[in-house]
Structures are given as C-alpha cells and as structure tokens.
Design a protein around this motif. Sequence first.
Motif, PDB file in Angstrom:
ATOM      1  N   PRO A  94       0.807  -1.235   0.000  1.00 47.91           N
ATOM      2  CA  PRO A  94       0.000   0.000   0.000  1.00 47.91           C
ATOM      3  C   PRO A  94       0.834   1.275   0.000  1.00 47.91           C
ATOM      4  N   PHE A  95       2.161   1.157   0.113  1.00 51.33           N
ATOM      5  CA  PHE A  95       3.024   2.337   0.143  1.00 51.33           C
ATOM      6  C   PHE A  95       3.386   2.823  -1.254  1.00 51.33           C
ATOM      7  N   ALA A  96       3.162   1.996  -2.263  1.00 47.04           N
ATOM      8  CA  ALA A  96       3.468   2.370  -3.645  1.00 47.04           C
ATOM      9  C   ALA A  96       2.292   3.109  -4.268  1.00 47.04           C
ATOM     10  N   ASN A  97       2.564   3.823  -5.337  1.00 44.78           N
ATOM     11  CA  ASN A  97       1.499   4.512  -6.068  1.00 44.78           C
ATOM     12  C   ASN A  97       0.687   3.505  -6.873  1.00 44.78           C
ATOM     13  N   THR A  98      -0.612   3.704  -6.919  1.00 48.77           N
ATOM     14  CA  THR A  98      -1.476   2.830  -7.707  1.00 48.77           C
ATOM     15  C   THR A  98      -1.361   3.187  -9.187  1.00 48.77           C
ATOM     16  N   THR A  99      -1.589   2.210 -10.035  1.00 46.79           N
ATOM     17  CA  THR A  99      -1.584   2.438 -11.480  1.00 46.79           C
ATOM     18  C   THR A  99      -2.990   2.362 -12.064  1.00 46.79           C
ATOM     19  N   VAL A 100      -3.936   1.843 -11.289  1.00 45.69           N
ATOM     20  CA  VAL A 100      -5.337   1.746 -11.726  1.00 45.69           C
ATOM     21  C   VAL A 100      -6.186   2.565 -10.767  1.00 45.69           C
ATOM     22  N   LYS A 101      -6.929   3.508 -11.300  1.00 45.43           N
ATOM     23  CA  LYS A 101      -7.756   4.377 -10.467  1.00 45.43           C
ATOM     24  C   LYS A 101      -9.007   3.649  -9.978  1.00 45.43           C
ATOM     25  N   MET A 102      -9.511   4.074  -8.828  1.00 44.40           N
ATOM     26  CA  MET A 102     -10.785   3.570  -8.337  1.00 44.40           C
ATOM     27  C   MET A 102     -11.920   4.220  -9.123  1.00 44.40           C
ATOM     28  N   SER A 103     -12.906   3.430  -9.454  1.00 48.38           N
ATOM     29  CA  SER A 103     -14.038   3.935 -10.216  1.00 48.38           C
ATOM     30  C   SER A 103     -15.006   4.696  -9.313  1.00 48.38           C
ATOM     31  N   LYS A 104     -15.529   5.794  -9.817  1.00 49.05           N
ATOM     32  CA  LYS A 104     -16.554   6.558  -9.114  1.00 49.05           C
ATOM     33  C   LYS A 104     -17.912   6.451  -9.815  1.00 49.05           C
ATOM     34  N   SER A 105     -17.947   5.641 -10.867  1.00 50.51           N
ATOM     35  CA  SER A 105     -19.171   5.516 -11.648  1.00 50.51           C
ATOM     36  C   SER A 105     -20.159   4.575 -10.957  1.00 50.51           C
ATOM     37  N   SER A 106     -21.418   4.907 -11.066  1.00 49.64           N
ATOM     38  CA  SER A 106     -22.489   4.057 -10.527  1.00 49.64           C
ATOM     39  C   SER A 106     -23.195   3.272 -11.627  1.00 49.64           C
ATOM     40  N   ASP A 107     -22.630   3.298 -12.832  1.00 53.59           N
ATOM     41  CA  ASP A 107     -23.224   2.608 -13.978  1.00 53.59           C
ATOM     42  C   ASP A 107     -22.934   1.109 -13.875  1.00 53.59           C
ATOM     43  N   LEU A 108     -23.884   0.345 -13.390  1.00 47.10           N
ATOM     44  CA  LEU A 108     -23.687  -1.094 -13.190  1.00 47.10           C
ATOM     45  C   LEU A 108     -23.569  -1.854 -14.510  1.00 47.10           C
ATOM     46  N   SER A 109     -24.133  -1.299 -15.573  1.00 47.28           N
ATOM     47  CA  SER A 109     -24.116  -1.996 -16.859  1.00 47.28           C
ATOM     48  C   SER A 109     -22.718  -2.013 -17.485  1.00 47.28           C
ATOM     49  N   SER A 110     -21.799  -1.196 -16.965  1.00 44.79           N
ATOM     50  CA  SER A 110     -20.431  -1.139 -17.493  1.00 44.79           C
ATOM     51  C   SER A 110     -19.441  -1.871 -16.589  1.00 44.79           C
ATOM     52  N   ARG A 111     -19.958  -2.595 -15.620  1.00 43.33           N
ATOM     53  CA  ARG A 111     -19.091  -3.323 -14.696  1.00 43.33           C
ATOM     54  C   ARG A 111     -19.021  -4.797 -15.063  1.00 43.33           C
ATOM     55  N   ILE A 112     -17.895  -5.405 -14.736  1.00 44.82           N
ATOM     56  CA  ILE A 112     -17.764  -6.855 -14.857  1.00 44.82           C
ATOM     57  C   ILE A 112     -17.051  -7.362 -13.612  1.00 44.82           C
ATOM     58  N   LYS A 113     -17.643  -8.387 -13.014  1.00 46.74           N
ATOM     59  CA  LYS A 113     -17.116  -8.973 -11.783  1.00 46.74           C
ATOM     60  C   LYS A 113     -16.658 -10.398 -12.094  1.00 46.74           C
ATOM     61  N   VAL A 114     -15.434 -10.728 -11.647  1.00 48.74           N
ATOM     62  CA  VAL A 114     -14.820 -12.009 -11.992  1.00 48.74           C
ATOM     63  C   VAL A 114     -14.327 -12.700 -10.724  1.00 48.74           C
ATOM     64  N   ILE A 115     -14.642 -13.982 -10.594  1.00 51.34           N
ATOM     65  CA  ILE A 115     -13.997 -14.842  -9.594  1.00 51.34           C
ATOM     66  C   ILE A 115     -13.106 -15.824 -10.339  1.00 51.34           C
ATOM     67  N   ASN A 116     -11.839 -15.817  -9.974  1.00 52.76           N
ATOM     68  CA  ASN A 116     -10.864 -16.730 -10.545  1.00 52.76           C
ATOM     69  C   ASN A 116     -10.376 -17.631  -9.424  1.00 52.76           C
ATOM     70  N   VAL A 117     -10.455 -18.962  -9.604  1.00 45.21           N
ATOM     71  CA  VAL A 117     -10.077 -19.862  -8.519  1.00 45.21           C
ATOM     72  C   VAL A 117      -9.520 -21.176  -9.039  1.00 45.21           C
ATOM     73  N   ASN A 118      -8.386 -21.564  -8.475  1.00 48.71           N
ATOM     74  CA  ASN A 118      -7.860 -22.903  -8.662  1.00 48.71           C
ATOM     75  C   ASN A 118      -8.505 -23.778  -7.602  1.00 48.71           C
ATOM     76  N   VAL A 119      -9.360 -24.699  -8.023  1.00 43.09           N
ATOM     77  CA  VAL A 119     -10.204 -25.429  -7.075  1.00 43.09           C
ATOM     78  C   VAL A 119      -9.480 -26.584  -6.383  1.00 43.09           C
ATOM     79  N   LEU A 120      -8.306 -26.984  -6.902  1.00 44.19           N
ATOM     80  CA  LEU A 120      -7.575 -28.180  -6.463  1.00 44.19           C
ATOM     81  C   LEU A 120      -8.392 -29.412  -6.854  1.00 44.19           C
ATOM     82  N   MET A 121      -7.907 -30.135  -7.822  1.00 45.76           N
ATOM     83  CA  MET A 121      -8.685 -31.209  -8.442  1.00 45.76           C
ATOM     84  C   MET A 121      -9.203 -32.226  -7.435  1.00 45.76           C
ATOM     85  N   SER A 122      -8.402 -32.534  -6.404  1.00 43.46           N
ATOM     86  CA  SER A 122      -8.805 -33.543  -5.419  1.00 43.46           C
ATOM     87  C   SER A 122      -9.743 -33.000  -4.347  1.00 43.46           C
ATOM     88  N   ASN A 123      -9.953 -31.701  -4.328  1.00 40.71           N
ATOM     89  CA  ASN A 123     -10.838 -31.058  -3.351  1.00 40.71           C
ATOM     90  C   ASN A 123     -12.292 -31.482  -3.608  1.00 40.71           C
TER      91      ASN A 123
END
Length: 325
Positions: free
Chosen positions: A83-112
């Motif tokens: 958190p001490f470094a400068n960010t390269t991606v700004k936080m969004s202030k838009s409330s336009d939900l139609s322009s958002r995309i939410k992603v879950i990426n997960v390695n499930v572990l095959m034997s799990n």
Amino acid sequence: MLITFIISSALLTLITLAPLLPSNHWTVRVWEFPRLQIVFLILINMLLMALLIAQDLGPFLALVIVNLCLLCYQINWIFPYTPFANTTVKMSKSSDLSSRIKVINVNVLMSNRDAHKLIALVEQHQPHLLVTLESNQWWQDALEPLHDAYPYRVNYPLDNLYGMHLFSRIPLSDITTAERVEQGVPSIHCIANLQNGKQIQCHFLHPAPPSPTENEESTERDIELLGLAREIANKQGSDSLPVLVSGDLNDVAWSPTTQAFLRISGLQDPRIGRGAYNTFHAQYAFARWPLDHIFHSEHFELVSLSRLSEIGSDHFPLLTEIHLK
C-alpha cells in the motif's frame, strides 16, 4: 556464533542472487516466489546478529552491510505490491452497473471435494464470470447447481490438473480453446458481451509451473505468457477491444516474466499500490504468494478487489470487479 551468522548470511545471499543466473531451471526460478519470506528471514538474521554479536564490531558491521543490501534488493521487487506504492489503476466513481464486470478466478484443487463452499461464494458475490482451474469432470458435475444462473459455459475437463471451466451470466462469443504450448495445458479465449452492448476480449490461462513434479524449466510457462502478451500488443489500436486476462499463471506478480508480460502487453495490474493479495498457499500462512492474477487494459477502473475465504483448495479465490470507462 560468528561462523553461524556468516553461514546464514551466505545462504541468504545465495537464494537472493540465484534468480539472476541465466537459467530457467526450477531450482533457480523458484527463488523468485518467496521474496517476502526472504525479507523476514533477513530481518530475523539481522536482529539475532544485533543481539548476539554486536560486541564484535568489525565482522558485525560487514555482515550488517551485506544483509542490508540483500534486504533492499528484495524489497525493491515487492514494494510495488504494498500500500506504500502509487497505484496504477484508479478507483471507479461511476455508478453505472451496466459497465461493470465482476470475476472470480479460482484454482479449485482437483482432489478437493468441497464444491459447496465455492457454490456458496458464487451465490453470495454473483460474479459475471467464474473461472475454475484444475477442474475435472467431477467438478463439472458438482457445479451443475450454478447452471441456471450461468447459462453460458465453456467446459474443458481434464484429469491432469489443467482442466478449465468458464461460467458466465453474460453472453459469450468468439469462443476458442487451445493448447497453445503444451499438450494437455489449455487456455480459453472469448469475448464477453456486457449488458450495455460493449465487448471485452477475455483470456483465461493456467500454464504449468517450473517444479520437480511438473516442468523442470520455466520455458513453457514463459513462452505461453509472453506469446499472449505479444498477441495482445499486436492488436492494440484505436478500434481494439478492452482486454482482460485472468488465471493461475504459476508465477508471482513481481517476477521478471510477469513484469515482462505487463510491459509487452501494455496491460495493468490493479494490485499495484494496494497489496499482493496472496492466493497460494491457503493452508500455510507463512508460505503464501500471489499466483492468481487479473490484468486488464487501460479501458478499466477498479471497483473492488479481494481475496475470498478458503474453499478447501490450496488456493484462495480472487474476486475482482472493474468498470469499463
């Protein structure tokens, strides 16, 4: 006691400088991963030296200088992912939900076999895209309860730890699957179509790691990552689609290969200036580093980024929501 600290400092020097060797062998490349852990080991080494041999000033100062150099070198690699470094991606202030995309990426572990934990997280967070890695036919069947909510799917079940599945709430087009570098190690490529009609070029991958049980060298992984980076760079232009890349890259965020991927592709890492978001190893708190990633083009701003609770895998899920400007 002095001999003990000379040996410990020599070992720390060896594992710090090992990645500089011109070799792709796993015994060399593996030391790019635990840089944060090595920082703690150096600090402990210096503290013990101060307590036990500070009275022997000459050798003590020499060892302190060596350890300070090692410390600065390691911190230089991991500092952008604090958190001490400068960010390269700004936080969004838009409330336009139609322009958002939410992603879950997960390695499930095959034997799990705790698929219910992942299903509960998906139902709680309701991502637009769910990417599962190491998912075989058992996992494909176990995640069927998600089918009604995720009608657009890409299935690539394998029993070799490199199966992949993509679940989507939003329409997908131009879907391709390919084993680009290694047989049995696929990737998924598609266009995600947002509610507002805009499109995003998506790439999901899981290259094999350099390790004694997988590839002895990092060559195959590096070829896949840098090859995709060049492909993305070659398509950049005023009419090019926004790009999203996600997956378990079997490489840490601060490695030379990942940094080269970002430099060549022109993509951005939303973790910079915010934290490492270590996703592996879920069971060992001291042995954790960021293996699961999401990168995107400059078309996006960040809405949220978080590491989710464990699902029985050796990886934590990574949840990212970004806004298309």
